[in-house]
Design a protein around this motif. Structure first.
Motif, PDB file in Angstrom:
ATOM      1  N   GLU A  66     -10.412  -9.830  -2.937  1.00 35.97           N
ATOM      2  CA  GLU A  66     -10.128 -10.350  -1.594  1.00 35.97           C
ATOM      3  C   GLU A  66      -8.631 -10.306  -1.298  1.00 35.97           C
ATOM      4  N   MET A  67      -7.853 -10.765  -2.264  1.00 39.04           N
ATOM      5  CA  MET A  67      -6.411 -10.829  -2.050  1.00 39.04           C
ATOM      6  C   MET A  67      -5.791  -9.429  -1.971  1.00 39.04           C
ATOM      7  N   ALA A  68      -6.279  -8.508  -2.762  1.00 35.69           N
ATOM      8  CA  ALA A  68      -5.792  -7.129  -2.679  1.00 35.69           C
ATOM      9  C   ALA A  68      -6.126  -6.540  -1.305  1.00 35.69           C
ATOM     10  N   ALA A  69      -7.322  -6.819  -0.818  1.00 39.11           N
ATOM     11  CA  ALA A  69      -7.731  -6.327   0.499  1.00 39.11           C
ATOM     12  C   ALA A  69      -6.893  -6.949   1.612  1.00 39.11           C
ATOM     13  N   GLN A  70      -6.352  -8.143   1.358  1.00 44.86           N
ATOM     14  CA  GLN A  70      -5.521  -8.814   2.354  1.00 44.86           C
ATOM     15  C   GLN A  70      -4.053  -8.422   2.251  1.00 44.86           C
ATOM     16  N   GLY A  71      -3.750  -7.444   1.394  1.00 48.79           N
ATOM     17  CA  GLY A  71      -2.405  -6.901   1.376  1.00 48.79           C
ATOM     18  C   GLY A  71      -1.486  -7.324   0.253  1.00 48.79           C
ATOM     19  N   PHE A  72      -2.007  -8.030  -0.749  1.00 49.29           N
ATOM     20  CA  PHE A  72      -1.139  -8.375  -1.870  1.00 49.29           C
ATOM     21  C   PHE A  72      -0.869  -7.123  -2.693  1.00 49.29           C
ATOM     22  N   ASN A  73       0.369  -6.979  -3.160  1.00 50.31           N
ATOM     23  CA  ASN A  73       0.763  -5.810  -3.943  1.00 50.31           C
ATOM     24  C   ASN A  73       0.242  -5.867  -5.375  1.00 50.31           C
ATOM     25  N   PHE A  74       0.111  -7.070  -5.910  1.00 50.27           N
ATOM     26  CA  PHE A  74      -0.444  -7.208  -7.246  1.00 50.27           C
ATOM     27  C   PHE A  74      -1.190  -8.525  -7.352  1.00 50.27           C
ATOM     28  N   VAL A  75      -2.262  -8.498  -8.129  1.00 54.00           N
ATOM     29  CA  VAL A  75      -3.106  -9.674  -8.335  1.00 54.00           C
ATOM     30  C   VAL A  75      -3.384  -9.810  -9.830  1.00 54.00           C
ATOM     31  N   ILE A  76      -3.538 -11.028 -10.271  1.00 54.84           N
ATOM     32  CA  ILE A  76      -3.921 -11.312 -11.649  1.00 54.84           C
ATOM     33  C   ILE A  76      -5.340 -11.869 -11.583  1.00 54.84           C
ATOM     34  N   ALA A  77      -6.272 -11.186 -12.217  1.00 52.82           N
ATOM     35  CA  ALA A  77      -7.691 -11.556 -12.123  1.00 52.82           C
ATOM     36  C   ALA A  77      -8.137 -12.370 -13.332  1.00 52.82           C
ATOM     37  N   GLY A  78      -7.610 -13.572 -13.481  1.00 54.30           N
ATOM     38  CA  GLY A  78      -8.004 -14.454 -14.573  1.00 54.30           C
ATOM     39  C   GLY A  78      -6.942 -14.522 -15.655  1.00 54.30           C
ATOM     40  N   THR A  79      -7.159 -15.429 -16.593  1.00 56.73           N
ATOM     41  CA  THR A  79      -6.235 -15.586 -17.713  1.00 56.73           C
ATOM     42  C   THR A  79      -6.763 -14.821 -18.921  1.00 56.73           C
ATOM     43  N   ASP A  80      -5.879 -14.498 -19.836  1.00 54.47           N
ATOM     44  CA  ASP A  80      -6.318 -13.788 -21.038  1.00 54.47           C
ATOM     45  C   ASP A  80      -7.317 -14.626 -21.829  1.00 54.47           C
TER      46      ASP A  80
END
Length: 114
Positions: A66-80
């Motif tokens: 969702e955030m990538a589609a809204q224009g964020f350049n980078f996203v972190i999808a959860g913690t390790d």
């Protein structure tokens, strides 16, 4: 906007849990509260206007998408640790299913010990 305009700064990163708490809202890594959503959009837009990258932590892949589609350049999808725990649980469940299907070992009964 002032932070995004700092010379030498290359981007901004949003921690939605911290942002939520600072706005007096319960924390969430996939926030839906209007105050938090508005602040996220404001920060993202300020970064864009200043020619900087905008990033955000996301609790899962769906919110990251969702955030990538809204224009964020980078996203972190959860913690390790969260991703590792989820993968380990999935593999353990598969091993238990397969073992039980084949008549193999099963989990010990509570209090039975080893």
């Amino acid at each position: 906007a002032a932070i995004a305009a700092v010379p030498g700064l290359h981007g901004v990163f949003i921690g939605p849990n911290d942002l939520s708490l600072s706005l007096g809202v319960p924390p969430s890594s996939a926030p839906r509260h209007p105050k938090v959503v508005e602040a996220i959009v404001t920060i993202r837009d300020a970064a864009r206007a200043a020619g900087k990258h905008a990033g955000i932590f996301c609790g899962d892949g769906a919110f990251a998408g969702e955030m990538a589609a809204q224009g964020f350049n980078f996203v972190i999808a959860g913690t390790d640790t969260g991703l590792l725990a989820g993968a380990a649980a999935k593999e353990l469940a598969a091993a238990r299913r397969q073992g039980m299907d084949q008549g193999g070992a099963s989990a010990p009964k509570p209090g039975a010990g080893y």
